[in-house]
Scaffold this active site. Structure first.
Site, mmCIF file in Angstrom:
data_model
loop_
_atom_site.group_PDB
_atom_site.id
_atom_site.type_symbol
_atom_site.label_atom_id
_atom_site.label_comp_id
_atom_site.label_asym_id
_atom_site.label_seq_id
_atom_site.Cartn_x
_atom_site.Cartn_y
_atom_site.Cartn_z
ATOM 1 N N ARG A 1 0.855 -1.200 0.000
ATOM 2 C CA ARG A 1 0.000 0.000 0.000
ATOM 3 C C ARG A 1 0.886 1.244 0.000
ATOM 4 O O ARG A 1 1.650 1.450 0.949
ATOM 5 C CB ARG A 1 -0.891 0.004 1.236
ATOM 6 N N HIS B 1 1.764 -2.046 5.643
ATOM 7 C CA HIS B 1 1.561 -2.407 4.236
ATOM 8 C C HIS B 1 2.553 -1.691 3.324
ATOM 9 O O HIS B 1 2.938 -2.221 2.275
ATOM 10 C CB HIS B 1 0.144 -2.057 3.799
ATOM 11 N N ASP C 1 -3.605 -8.248 3.469
ATOM 12 C CA ASP C 1 -4.916 -8.551 4.036
ATOM 13 C C ASP C 1 -5.510 -9.666 3.194
ATOM 14 O O ASP C 1 -5.575 -9.542 1.957
ATOM 15 C CB ASP C 1 -5.821 -7.317 3.987
ATOM 16 N N GLU D 1 -7.065 -7.614 13.829
ATOM 17 C CA GLU D 1 -7.651 -7.793 12.491
ATOM 18 C C GLU D 1 -7.400 -9.218 12.019
ATOM 19 O O GLU D 1 -6.249 -9.581 11.726
ATOM 20 C CB GLU D 1 -7.037 -6.794 11.502
ATOM 21 N N HIS E 1 -5.217 -9.579 8.697
ATOM 22 C CA HIS E 1 -3.962 -8.834 8.544
ATOM 23 C C HIS E 1 -2.763 -9.681 8.971
ATOM 24 O O HIS E 1 -2.658 -10.074 10.131
ATOM 25 C CB HIS E 1 -4.064 -7.565 9.400
#
Length: 268
Positions: free
Chosen positions: A106, A151, A158, A240, A243
């Site tokens: 990301r 990320h 994810d 999460e 994740h």
């Protein structure tokens, strides 16, 4: 030539020079986009069988629009992380499952987009699905949004599990009615994954991987993902279920900002 003509001609020459000087740097000094290091790869080149549903390339996310930096629906990772995912996929395929990634590398500009959105308290277009029980003023304090993301280092992803044969997931239609991400699987937005108890990116404590309220098949599914990945060097973020980060990271302290696109991986 009259004094007026000389003055006009001088003014025209001066203007032309100014235009040339101001225009030239724009063309000559256009900043090139950053490129990925050589050990970043498209996951598809390492394992084309892993399903990719890159949510931030679409408007179906907590912001409600495509996120900055996502030029193509592409999973990019460091090679060690991609190779480890390939090993996990082999194990799951033997059990008639496949991995599905929602997000991988990301860029920092995407994280910045999240931060701008979180600071705009009037924008709650996607609240009913992604954070129905969380006040938007709490997103930073509760850890749902941060100014840096693992990320961006390239070894975090994810993901979820899909039972084979994988059925297609229908596209999200902007403006459609939203259902809470923790609603029963048959009620929330359709996803071809196994039931994990919540949808992806659900801002709620029910998303904590080992939340005691998640039981039965939902807990079994989370533990299957967890045990498969942890056996290969991945570490789960406890808040999460989706994740995971591959360890050791090649770039534990570097936050990259090259766009998510095939061009970022081309070598010169």
């Amino acid at each position: 030539m009259t004094r007026l003509s000389i003055a006009v001609r001088g003014l025209v020459t001066t203007l032309a020079t100014l235009l040339a000087v101001t225009a030239a740097p724009t063309a000559a000094h256009a900043k090139p986009e950053p490129k990925a290091p050589n050990d970043f790869v498209a996951l598809r080149t390492v394992d084309p069988t892993i399903v990719q549903e890159m949510r931030y390339f679409t408007p179906h996310n907590f912001v409600g629009e495509r996120i900055d930096g996502y030029r193509q629906p592409l999973c990019i990772l460091t090679r060690p992380a991609a190779e480890a995912l390939r090993k996990a996929q082999k194990r799951l395929l033997r059990q008639c499952y496949t991995l599905k990634v929602y997000d991988c590398y990301r860029p920092q500009r995407a994280v910045d987009h999240f931060v701008r959105w979180a600071e705009d308290l009037d924008d709650e277009a996607m609240k009913d699905e992604f954070y129905p029980n969380v006040d938007k003023t709490r997103l930073f304090a509760d850890g749902y949004i941060a100014e840096k993301s693992g990320h961006s280092r390239g070894s975090t992803m994810d993901l979820t599990i899909v039972r084979l044969p994988a059925k297609p997931t229908r596209p999200y239609v902007p403006g459609e009615s939203l259902v809470p991400c923790f609603a029963a699987q048959a009620e929330r937005f359709p996803d071809n994954s196994v039931d994990m108890g919540t949808g992806f990116d659900c801002f709620d404590t029910l998303s904590h991987t080992l939340d005691p309220r998640i039981k039965g098949e939902q807990r079994t599914n989370r533990l299957l993902l967890k045990s498969t990945l942890e056996a290969l060097g991945f570490v789960n973020l406890a808040e999460e279920w989706w994740h995971y980060t591959f360890k050791p990271e090649p770039y534990p302290d570097t936050y990259f900002d090259f766009p998510v696109s095939r061009k970022s991986l081309t070598r010169h």
